[in-house]
Design an enzyme around this catalytic site. Sequence first.
Site, PDB file in Angstrom:
ATOM      1  NE  ARG A  35     -37.105   6.763 -27.406  1.00 60.28           N
ATOM      2  CZ  ARG A  35     -37.865   7.683 -26.879  1.00 60.28           C
ATOM      3  NH1 ARG A  35     -37.457   8.359 -25.840  1.00 60.28           N
ATOM      4  NH2 ARG A  35     -39.039   7.940 -27.400  1.00 60.28           N
ATOM      5  CB  THR A  48     -33.808  -1.303 -24.326  1.00 61.03           C
ATOM      6  OG1 THR A  48     -33.215  -0.103 -23.827  1.00 61.03           O
ATOM      7  CG2 THR A  48     -33.572  -1.417 -25.820  1.00 61.03           C
ATOM      8  N   GLY A  64     -35.408  16.297 -27.097  1.00 62.95           N
ATOM      9  CA  GLY A  64     -34.880  17.528 -27.668  1.00 62.95           C
ATOM     10  C   GLY A  64     -34.298  18.484 -26.654  1.00 62.95           C
ATOM     11  CD  GLU A 103     -27.269   9.789 -22.406  1.00 64.00           C
ATOM     12  OE1 GLU A 103     -28.338  10.330 -22.057  1.00 64.00           O
ATOM     13  OE2 GLU A 103     -27.086   8.561 -22.347  1.00 64.00           O
TER      14      GLU A 103
END
Length: 153
Positions: free
Chosen positions: A37, A41, A70, A102
Amino acid sequence: MAFGNTQIIPYSPVPPPSSSSSRSTQQFTYEVFLSFRGEDTRYGFTDHLYQALISHGIHTFRDDDELEGGGVIASDLQKDIEESKIFVIILSPNYPRWCLDELVVISQRQRLILPIFYHVDPSDVRKQTGSYEQAFVDHEKEANEEKMEKIQK
């Protein structure tokens, strides 16, 4: 080489000559694919990990573009997943539902997946509680809606 309780194992990108499986002979564009994300990070942990891998000669994929929340996984990203040998999944507090999409694509590749729990209790992911509870609920709901749409067509 060992540091405290951590052991560093030397990495060689060349497969051993005795390996004869078709997967070991497949040519990969990337040795490592980082899934993370961005806002959690990207400029900290993931950037340091990416730089360390690159500095050791490990060809690493890191998505430098923010993915639309989304949205469907882009075909280019799916191609990068297909062309990657090892996946490092950095599970952070805000790892969103679309990152779970993913992760589903990655898990279908039947390759090595190394999870990193960054400020996340592994049991929250395993038991789908804490910050992961709603993400899993939303992911399952959307998957069921997609299946229903396909059935109705």
